[in-house]
Enzyme design. Structure first.
Site, PDB file in Angstrom:
ATOM      1  N   SER A  73     -67.081  45.268  29.214  1.00 18.09           N
ATOM      2  CA  SER A  73     -66.249  44.045  28.697  1.00 18.09           C
ATOM      3  C   SER A  73     -66.833  43.377  27.609  1.00 18.09           C
ATOM      4  O   SER A  73     -67.983  43.414  27.450  1.00 18.09           O
ATOM      5  CB  SER A  73     -66.256  42.968  29.903  1.00 18.09           C
ATOM      6  OG  SER A  73     -65.634  43.435  31.082  1.00 18.09           O
TER       7      SER A  73
HETATM    8  N1  SAH Z   1     -67.780  45.105  34.555  1.00 18.58           N
HETATM    9  C1  SAH Z   1     -67.702  46.387  33.345  1.00 18.58           C
HETATM   10  C2  SAH Z   1     -66.459  46.498  33.036  1.00 18.58           C
HETATM   11  C3  SAH Z   1     -65.680  47.665  33.426  1.00 18.58           C
HETATM   12  S1  SAH Z   1     -64.016  48.148  33.168  1.00 18.58           S
HETATM   13  C4  SAH Z   1     -68.502  46.204  32.377  1.00 18.58           C
HETATM   14  O1  SAH Z   1     -69.265  45.139  32.539  1.00 18.58           O
HETATM   15  O2  SAH Z   1     -68.371  46.561  31.546  1.00 18.58           O
HETATM   16  C5  SAH Z   1     -63.303  47.878  34.608  1.00 18.58           C
HETATM   17  C6  SAH Z   1     -63.683  48.826  35.710  1.00 18.58           C
HETATM   18  O3  SAH Z   1     -63.084  48.653  36.885  1.00 18.58           O
HETATM   19  C7  SAH Z   1     -63.490  50.311  35.331  1.00 18.58           C
HETATM   20  O4  SAH Z   1     -64.701  51.020  35.689  1.00 18.58           O
HETATM   21  C8  SAH Z   1     -62.371  50.771  36.771  1.00 18.58           C
HETATM   22  O5  SAH Z   1     -62.702  52.223  36.973  1.00 18.58           O
HETATM   23  C9  SAH Z   1     -62.778  49.782  37.564  1.00 18.58           C
HETATM   24  N2  SAH Z   1     -61.772  49.689  38.513  1.00 18.58           N
HETATM   25  C10 SAH Z   1     -60.145  49.708  38.507  1.00 18.58           C
HETATM   26  N3  SAH Z   1     -59.640  49.690  39.618  1.00 18.58           N
HETATM   27  C11 SAH Z   1     -60.671  49.293  40.470  1.00 18.58           C
HETATM   28  C12 SAH Z   1     -60.548  49.546  42.061  1.00 18.58           C
HETATM   29  N4  SAH Z   1     -59.384  49.328  42.735  1.00 18.58           N
HETATM   30  N5  SAH Z   1     -61.898  49.331  42.686  1.00 18.58           N
HETATM   31  C13 SAH Z   1     -63.066  49.547  41.728  1.00 18.58           C
HETATM   32  N6  SAH Z   1     -63.129  49.465  40.634  1.00 18.58           N
HETATM   33  C14 SAH Z   1     -61.829  49.405  39.948  1.00 18.58           C
END
Ligand code: SAH
Length: 222
Positions: A73
């Site tokens: 993010s």
């Molecule tokens: N918080 C992270 C952002 C990751 S992007 C950071 O600091 O960079 C969003 C993430 O959400 C992805 O890794 C994706 O696999 C996860 N995601 C999507 N749907 C999900 C679900 N139902 N349960 C858990 N994780 C999920």
């Protein structure tokens, strides 16, 4: 590799503190006012969470690829979401959905009493564990699971934060919010907004914040 087991990126190790300080000043200029949030973003070495080839861009205000079609993010959005969750109170016990590379989890762990973070893609969670190891965050627990169901065994949560966009408010997460608790999430599919939900004795109230762009929240684990 450096002493702490992380690949040493030429130059980045020495300058990252200064670059982070610049990132914090940029966030301040963009309207982030919560000093605790700014300090937390200033203390987490974001370059440890991105691929070596992208490390020089780690402190730009951009979302960057972390593999498996997912992105880390953008610092401004991380700051904005945590600032909205905190406004006028402490984060308390936090649930994060979507660990990804673990960056936001590390920021949350600076501010919360406990953080539980859930990721549905197992190899990505393994990567997050590796990224987070050297930070030794004793109040952070990671779990491989589908975040749509939350984490009933650790509920209720004072704060819930989603890093992937939901099409509607996930019912299980609403139920796992403590009284007085807050949840923030990107809501929508092609057009998304940040939605802040607060739970009180009389029910749930919702506020809409900025337009955003997140990867979609998916079902099941892989
Ligand atoms: N918080 C992270 C952002 C990751 S992007 C950071 O600091 O960079 C969003 C993430 O959400 C992805 O890794 C994706 O696999 C996860 N995601 C999507 N749907 C999900 C679900 N139902 N349960 C858990 N994780 C999920």
């Amino acid at each position: 590799m450096n002493r702490r087991g992380h690949p040493q990126v030429q130059g980045i190790g020495m300058t990252s503190q200064r670059t982070r300080a610049r990132m914090v000043e940029r966030l301040r200029g963009d309207g982030i006012t919560d000093e605790a949030v700014l300090a937390a973003l200033g203390s987490v070495p974001r370059h440890l969470f991105v691929e070596e080839a992208l490390a020089s861009r780690a402190y730009d205000d951009d979302a960057l690829p972390i593999g498996f079609s997912q992105t880390i993010s953008q610092p401004y959005v991380v700051a904005l979401m945590i600032q909205a969750l905190r406004a006028g109170r402490e984060l308390g016990k936090v649930l994060e959905i979507g660990t990804g590379c673990g960056y936001q989890a590390a920021v949350l762990a600076q501010l919360a009493t406990e953080v539980y973070s859930i990721e549905r893609i197992a190899p990505l969670l393994a990567k997050a564990r590796t990224n987070l190891r050297s930070l030794r965050l004793s109040n952070l627990r990671l779990k491989h699971a589908d975040g749509n169901f939350g984490l009933p065994e650790a509920a209720p949560f004072d704060s819930i934060i989603l890093s992937a966009a939901a099409r509607q408010l996930p019912q299980a997460l609403l139920q796992q919010l403590a009284l007085g608790g807050r949840m923030i999430l990107p809501l929508g599919s092609s057009a998304q907004v940040l939605r802040l939900v607060e739970r009180s004795r009389s029910g749930y109230s919702e506020t809409t914040l900025d337009a955003v762009r997140f990867v979609p929240m998916l079902m099941g684990v892989e």
